[in-house]
Enzyme design. Structure first.
Site, PDB file in Angstrom:
ATOM      1  N   ASP A  65      -4.989   6.633   1.284  1.00 22.58           N
ATOM      2  CA  ASP A  65      -5.383   5.253   1.045  1.00 22.58           C
ATOM      3  C   ASP A  65      -6.859   5.149   1.390  1.00 22.58           C
ATOM      4  O   ASP A  65      -7.299   5.619   2.439  1.00 22.58           O
ATOM      5  CB  ASP A  65      -4.559   4.318   1.946  1.00 22.58           C
ATOM      6  CG  ASP A  65      -4.726   2.856   1.585  1.00 22.58           C
ATOM      7  OD1 ASP A  65      -5.880   2.369   1.628  1.00 22.58           O
ATOM      8  OD2 ASP A  65      -3.729   2.187   1.295  1.00 22.58           O
ATOM      9  N   HIS A 105       0.813  -1.224   0.000  1.00 24.81           N
ATOM     10  CA  HIS A 105       0.000   0.000   0.000  1.00 24.81           C
ATOM     11  C   HIS A 105       0.847   1.276   0.000  1.00 24.81           C
ATOM     12  O   HIS A 105       0.599   2.173  -0.826  1.00 24.81           O
ATOM     13  CB  HIS A 105      -0.947  -0.006   1.204  1.00 24.81           C
ATOM     14  CG  HIS A 105      -2.123  -0.911   1.038  1.00 24.81           C
ATOM     15  ND1 HIS A 105      -3.430  -0.461   1.054  1.00 24.81           N
ATOM     16  CD2 HIS A 105      -2.208  -2.243   0.840  1.00 24.81           C
ATOM     17  CE1 HIS A 105      -4.251  -1.487   0.885  1.00 24.81           C
ATOM     18  NE2 HIS A 105      -3.530  -2.569   0.757  1.00 24.81           N
TER      19      HIS A 105
END
Length: 475
Positions: free
Chosen positions: A129, A33
């Site tokens: 995110d 991520h």
């Protein structure tokens, strides 16, 4: 306070300019991520040289990302991982993630204040995110745009966006049953999917611990994303046209801006040299003959499954390149490494340059966990897959690979056996019609993926829209 100067944005007089906007970036400390979000931010910073980006993540993940990093308008900020001093991990599922989630919002709020004082500019946009559902509330309080980046594919995102619908419809299917939803049930009520098996939905949507902090976070995310000003994802819209259509009706500026592996490979040289000589070994193999095996860095199949793979490869005399950490080699059958090395059929390495490996003409199949990055890299190289999903979105990715795109197979029974592995290898590598079908389909997707990242391609045009959102002065 140190004055921030952006050397990339000189004016006509040759003098360096001060930043005009300040974008806060929230990375989630898990797996790939942070690196994917930093890749996006580097693209944004290149397109917006007078914007400064403050990048927030835990020190553990920030350290390797910024160890050799030179970008004047991206600044690193470390936040707490939530692990108390002296804490002893007990081996519980997602233990580190749960500790972080307990402090994440407070840490990010404090971090923004520090960055604003440090840089001397109020934050004008949040690029985060998508896991950070609460950042939508933060953006609303700050009256700035909220950009929620989904690091994976449209298929897994749709499962989270439609979680409430899935749970409602599934409960209607099983009224009067005391056993819960049938995991093998194939349904057609999820928008964008012609059909899908319930057991292939990501964990936390319908099965697993639905009350865990991680599952709760994903559920809240799915409910919140409609408020985002943009939802970019690492994919290309020609891969999932029906899902793209449906998610575009639910979300503002749903933007396919990938595949990142095709964009970065044209902009940057490989980050690591081929220290284990994988490419030169592949160059000595027959075209389309080699099985490349890798299950990422986070998890791997059980020891008995590694044994089954090894036995199947040796029995079938299939040439292979296997990327696996050294500690896992102890699970191989006795003499396996020595025999396959001596006869030239196998090469086992602790790390391989995956993109370059997949692009080599010798590779005939990718044996993978079905993680999204690996899927995109395989599509970008035109290599069919054998999938053994292990967690997260890998189940739904595998469903798409086998049942929708037709570019690979799921391992028989869901886990590796010698017989199942041999059958899968024969199906994908044999010279009969099945191999040809897999290859034709993935080559067609490869062409679409490469066209999407062309200067006038859909992903590039979507990225321009994203830049407008991020740099906009007003909501």
């Amino acid at each position: 306070m140190e004055e921030l100067v952006l050397t990339a944005g000189n004016n006509n007089n040759g003098r360096a300019r001060l930043p005009e906007r300040h974008v806060a970036v929230f990375a989630f400390p898990s797996s790939s991520h942070p690196s994917l979000l930093l890749t996006l931010v580097r693209r944004l910073s290149s397109a917006s040289p007078t914007v400064v980006f403050s990048f927030f993540n835990t020190a553990k993940f920030n350290r390797p990302l910024f160890s050799d990093f030179g970008c004047p308008n991206i600044r690193r900020y470390d936040i707490s991982d939530g692990v108390p001093e002296g804490y002893v991990f007990r081996g519980k599922p997602q233990e580190d993630t749960n500790l972080f989630l307990a402090v994440a919002e407070e840490e990010l709020r404090k971090g923004v204040k520090v960055a604003e004082a440090d840089i001397g500019l109020k934050v004008s946009c949040l690029v985060v995110d998508a896991f950070y559902w609460f950042s939508g509330d933060m953006a609303e309080e700050m009256n700035v745009p909220w950009v929620a980046f989904w690091t994976a594919g449209a298929c897994s995102l749709a499962a989270h966006v439609y979680t409430d619908l899935i749970r409602s419809k599934s409960s209607q299917l099983i009224k009067g049953s005391s056993t819960g939803p049938d995991e093998e049930e194939i349904v057609d009520f999820i928008p964008g999917f012609s059909k899908i098996r319930l057991s292939d939905l990501p964990s936390g949507v319908l099965f697993g611990n639905l009350e865990s902090p991680f599952s709760t976070m994903l559920h809240k995310m799915g409910r919140s994303l409609a408020k985002a000003n943009a939802v970019p994802i690492n994919s290309f819209q020609q891969l999932d046209p029906d899902l793209t259509k449906n998610l575009s009706s639910e979300l503002n500026n749903f933007l396919n801006i990938g595949p990142f592996n095709l964009i970065t490979s044209t902009q940057n040289p490989p980050s690591k040299v081929d220290e284990f000589s994988c490419i030169s070994w592949l160059d000595s193999q027959e075209p389309g003959s080699v099985a490349y095996i890798s299950f990422g860095t986070v998890c791997r199949p059980a020891p008995h499954e590694l044994v089954a793979i090894a036995e199947a490869l040796e029995e079938a005399k299939t040439p292979f390149l296997w990327s696996i950490n050294n500690d896992s080699k102890k699970h191989f059958p006795e003499g396996f490494l020595e025999r396959t090395t001596a006869n030239g059929t196998g090469k086992v390495v602790p790390w391989a340059p995956q993109v370059q490996v997949l692009e080599n003409i010798a590779i005939g199949v990718f044996v993978t966990h079905g993680g999204w990055n690996s899927v995109l890299e395989s599509v970008g190289a035109g290599v069919p897959m054998i999938c053994r999903p292990l967690r997260g979105d890998q189940q739904i990715n595998t469903w798409m690979i086998e049942k929708v795109w037709g570019i690979g197979v799921r391992i028989e029974g869901g886990s590796f056996t010698k017989h199942g592995t041999r059958c899968a290898l024969e199906q994908v590598l044999s010279l009969d019609g099945s191999r040809k079908r897999f290859k034709e389909r993935i080559e067609a997707l490869k062409e679409l993926a490469h066209k999407a990242v062309d200067p006038n391609g859909s992903s590039n045009e979507n990225f321009k829209t994203l830049v407008d959102v991020v740099t906009s002065a007003t909501l």
